[in-house]
Design a protein around this motif. Structure first.
Motif, PDB file in Angstrom:
ATOM      1  N   THR A 260     -17.443  55.309  -6.261  1.00 23.70           N
ATOM      2  CA  THR A 260     -17.671  54.949  -7.670  1.00 23.70           C
ATOM      3  C   THR A 260     -18.642  53.769  -7.777  1.00 23.70           C
ATOM      4  OG1 THR A 260     -15.398  55.601  -8.075  1.00 23.70           O
ATOM      5  CG2 THR A 260     -16.510  54.436  -9.851  1.00 23.70           C
ATOM      6  N   GLY A 261     -18.394  52.756  -6.966  1.00 25.27           N
ATOM      7  CA  GLY A 261     -19.260  51.570  -7.010  1.00 25.27           C
ATOM      8  C   GLY A 261     -20.668  51.890  -6.545  1.00 25.27           C
ATOM      9  N   LEU A 262     -20.774  52.721  -5.500  1.00 23.96           N
ATOM     10  CA  LEU A 262     -22.103  53.049  -4.975  1.00 23.96           C
ATOM     11  C   LEU A 262     -22.896  53.876  -5.996  1.00 23.96           C
ATOM     12  CD1 LEU A 262     -21.125  53.798  -1.256  1.00 23.96           C
ATOM     13  CD2 LEU A 262     -22.488  51.876  -2.078  1.00 23.96           C
ATOM     14  N   LEU A 263     -22.202  54.804  -6.619  1.00 26.42           N
ATOM     15  CA  LEU A 263     -22.882  55.611  -7.651  1.00 26.42           C
ATOM     16  C   LEU A 263     -23.311  54.743  -8.833  1.00 26.42           C
ATOM     17  CD1 LEU A 263     -20.906  58.965  -7.946  1.00 26.42           C
ATOM     18  CD2 LEU A 263     -23.332  58.657  -7.486  1.00 26.42           C
ATOM     19  N   THR A 264     -22.448  53.797  -9.169  1.00 31.45           N
ATOM     20  CA  THR A 264     -22.806  52.898 -10.273  1.00 31.45           C
ATOM     21  C   THR A 264     -24.039  52.087  -9.904  1.00 31.45           C
ATOM     22  OG1 THR A 264     -20.481  52.738 -10.817  1.00 31.45           O
ATOM     23  CG2 THR A 264     -21.921  51.109 -11.816  1.00 31.45           C
ATOM     24  N   ALA A 265     -24.084  51.609  -8.651  1.00 30.16           N
ATOM     25  CA  ALA A 265     -25.252  50.848  -8.205  1.00 30.16           C
ATOM     26  C   ALA A 265     -26.495  51.724  -8.324  1.00 30.16           C
ATOM     27  CB  ALA A 265     -25.068  50.394  -6.760  1.00 30.16           C
ATOM     28  N   PHE A 266     -26.390  52.966  -7.881  1.00 28.40           N
ATOM     29  CA  PHE A 266     -27.523  53.875  -7.909  1.00 28.40           C
ATOM     30  C   PHE A 266     -28.005  54.095  -9.349  1.00 28.40           C
ATOM     31  CE2 PHE A 266     -29.356  58.153  -8.093  1.00 28.40           C
ATOM     32  CZ  PHE A 266     -30.349  58.026  -7.133  1.00 28.40           C
ATOM     33  N   CYS A 267     -27.071  54.390 -10.211  1.00 24.41           N
ATOM     34  CA  CYS A 267     -27.476  54.760 -11.570  1.00 24.41           C
ATOM     35  C   CYS A 267     -27.951  53.574 -12.399  1.00 24.41           C
ATOM     36  CB  CYS A 267     -26.327  55.419 -12.310  1.00 24.41           C
ATOM     37  SG  CYS A 267     -25.882  56.957 -11.560  1.00 24.41           S
ATOM     38  N   THR A 268     -27.382  52.405 -12.148  1.00 28.78           N
ATOM     39  CA  THR A 268     -27.745  51.267 -12.992  1.00 28.78           C
ATOM     40  C   THR A 268     -28.835  50.418 -12.354  1.00 28.78           C
ATOM     41  OG1 THR A 268     -26.072  49.891 -11.927  1.00 28.78           O
ATOM     42  CG2 THR A 268     -25.413  51.052 -13.927  1.00 28.78           C
ATOM     43  N   ALA A 269     -29.137  50.664 -11.054  1.00 29.27           N
ATOM     44  CA  ALA A 269     -30.083  49.823 -10.306  1.00 29.27           C
ATOM     45  C   ALA A 269     -29.678  48.356 -10.403  1.00 29.27           C
ATOM     46  CB  ALA A 269     -31.520  50.015 -10.791  1.00 29.27           C
ATOM     47  N   SER A 270     -28.393  48.125 -10.400  1.00 26.14           N
ATOM     48  CA  SER A 270     -27.915  46.741 -10.486  1.00 26.14           C
ATOM     49  C   SER A 270     -26.706  46.539  -9.574  1.00 26.14           C
ATOM     50  CB  SER A 270     -27.543  46.417 -11.929  1.00 26.14           C
ATOM     51  OG  SER A 270     -26.773  45.251 -11.968  1.00 26.14           O
ATOM     52  N   SER A 271     -26.892  45.698  -8.560  1.00 22.88           N
ATOM     53  CA  SER A 271     -25.763  45.393  -7.682  1.00 22.88           C
ATOM     54  C   SER A 271     -24.661  44.723  -8.495  1.00 22.88           C
ATOM     55  CB  SER A 271     -26.139  44.400  -6.596  1.00 22.88           C
ATOM     56  OG  SER A 271     -27.299  44.774  -5.948  1.00 22.88           O
ATOM     57  N   ALA A 272     -25.073  43.862  -9.407  1.00 23.23           N
ATOM     58  CA  ALA A 272     -24.079  43.123 -10.181  1.00 23.23           C
ATOM     59  C   ALA A 272     -23.192  44.071 -10.978  1.00 23.23           C
ATOM     60  CB  ALA A 272     -24.779  42.141 -11.109  1.00 23.23           C
TER      61      ALA A 272
END
Ligand code: ASP
Length: 410
Positions: A260-272
């Motif tokens: 979930t976190g990795l996909l969120t990073a991918f889609c939002t281009a934001s580590s934060a």
């Protein structure tokens, strides 16, 4: 006995992303009506980042206990972060020297470099700026390095304060962290709809600009492929190999657990944006302790950026090649070192690495206009490098946890 069938969140997110892509392609003229969903979601995540990072770090540092523990854990964490970032830089340099994507590029520089203010990001300034002149201002502007610096200092001195103060403040920050995690949960529940909004917005914008898609196939395409390829080698080869070596656990199981976190990073281009999710998941799934998760993840989120470092190296060399400038080995080493610093200094937000590129270009005297050259392919590259950035943080946290004798459920 209410609903029997409930799709797990990562699947809901995947469906949201797929629908976002389809909607972006086929309904590009309507994305202005759905974009707000993504904006709302991103604002929700941004809302929690500062208090979450601050409370997590203070809690992490203060709960590490004796300062000898803190020194050891911090030492291991930094060693892993610096080593993997350097590997990423060297990998990037090897690839860009091998494929030489910048040779013979048609330099039609775009005048879109506005908005980036390279004069603001000198090498020394970056280091000095780690110490906040005003911590409230740093928080208000989302300037992460000073916030991290202050949080570590604060947590450390809680540890060596009187018993009364230590107990009180540890309780307060544990409580604050717990509340922040609850708010995080609320925001995350909206991830499928939010990411639908984000993705449809991105795809919709590209669909309206076929020229942007067309350029992808030129030499910029090769440049982009090198960064993507380098990120894939780093993310699916080097980091998993290190993980396996150091923990004897299956890295791909970890990848699944933290999907979930990795996909969120991918889609939002934001580590934060992915930090709140990973902080929660890494404790619940592989079972990393609160103290190590609370130390490694918020720190790594800003400081450890494998993908960004690789991007900085490749891009600097690509620009040099495009301008017909040959960099000596010494200059390439300067590129590596400044890329490391630029990656450390980049905030975990979209395109932060592109702004920091000015530091690297400055250091070896390359023209800053070169930034305009690579703008057009930034969105996909940012998404890929951000995922590797976050993957580096979570593998690091688990490796440190395992080395501290924690049981990892993988
Ligand atoms: N978007 C990246 C991140 O959040 C930073 C960058 O632009 O490289 O990790």
């Amino acid at each position: 006995m209410k609903k029997k069938f409930k799709l797990a969140l990562p699947w809901q997110i995947l469906i949201g992303i797929c629908l976002g892509i389809l909607f972006g392609i086929f309904g590009s003229e309507y994305v202005k009506y759905t974009k707000w969903l993504g904006d709302l979601f991103l604002r929700g995540l941004q809302m929690i980042v500062i208090p979450l990072v601050f409370s997590a770090l203070v809690m992490g540092v203060s709960s590490i206990g004796k300062s000898a523990d803190l020194g050891r854990i911090a030492g291991k964490t930094f060693a892993y972060y610096v080593a993997t970032t350097l590997i990423a830089c060297v990998l990037g340099l090897l690839l860009v020297n091998l494929f030489q994507p910048g040779h013979g590029v048609d330099l039609r520089l775009q005048d879109t470099v506005t908005g980036l203010d390279p004069s603001k990001v000198s090498f020394i300034d970056q280091i000095v700026a780690i110490v906040p002149d005003n911590i409230v201002k740093a928080m208000a502007t989302g300037n992460m390095l000073p916030v991290i610096f202050f949080a570590i200092l604060f947590g450390f001195f809680i540890n060596i304060s009187s018993d009364k103060t230590r107990v009180l403040l540890t309780d307060v920050f544990n409580g604050l962290y717990e509340v922040m995690i609850k708010i995080t949960f609320l925001v995350i529940r909206f991830a499928p709809v939010g990411l639908f909004g984000v993705v449809s917005g991105i795809v919709g914008a590209q669909a309206g600009d076929p020229k942007a898609l067309g350029t992808m196939f030129g030499s910029l395409g090769i440049y982009a492929a090198i960064i993507a390829g380098g990120c894939i080698i780093q993310g699916l080869g080097i980091l998993p190999a290190l993980f396996l070596l150091l923990t004897h656990k299956n890295p791909f199981k970890l990848m699944k657990q933290l999907g979930t976190g990795l996909l969120t990073a991918f889609c939002t281009a934001s580590s934060a944006a992915s930090l709140p999710i990973n902080l929660q998941d890494i404790q619940e799934k592989p079972g990393v302790s609160r103290k190590i998760a609370g130390f490694c993840l918020p720190l790594g989120n800003t400081v450890n950026m494998n993908g960004t470092a690789l991007f900085e190296c490749v891009t600097a060399l690509f620009i040099a090649q495009a301008y017909g400038i040959d960099l000596t080995l010494g200059q390439q080493i300067v590129v590596i070192l400044t890329s490391l610093l630029a990656a450390v200094g980049s905030a975990g937000i979209p395109l932060a690495g592109l702004v920091m590129l000015a530091v690297v270009l400055n250091a070896v005297g390359l023209p800053l206009e070169g930034i305009g050259l690579v703008l057009v392919v930034q969105q996909p590259l940012d998404m890929i490098r951000t995922t590797v950035n976050v993957w580096g943080d979570v593998t690091g946290a688990v490796i440190v946890a395992k080395s501290e004798g924690e049981t990892i459920n993988l």
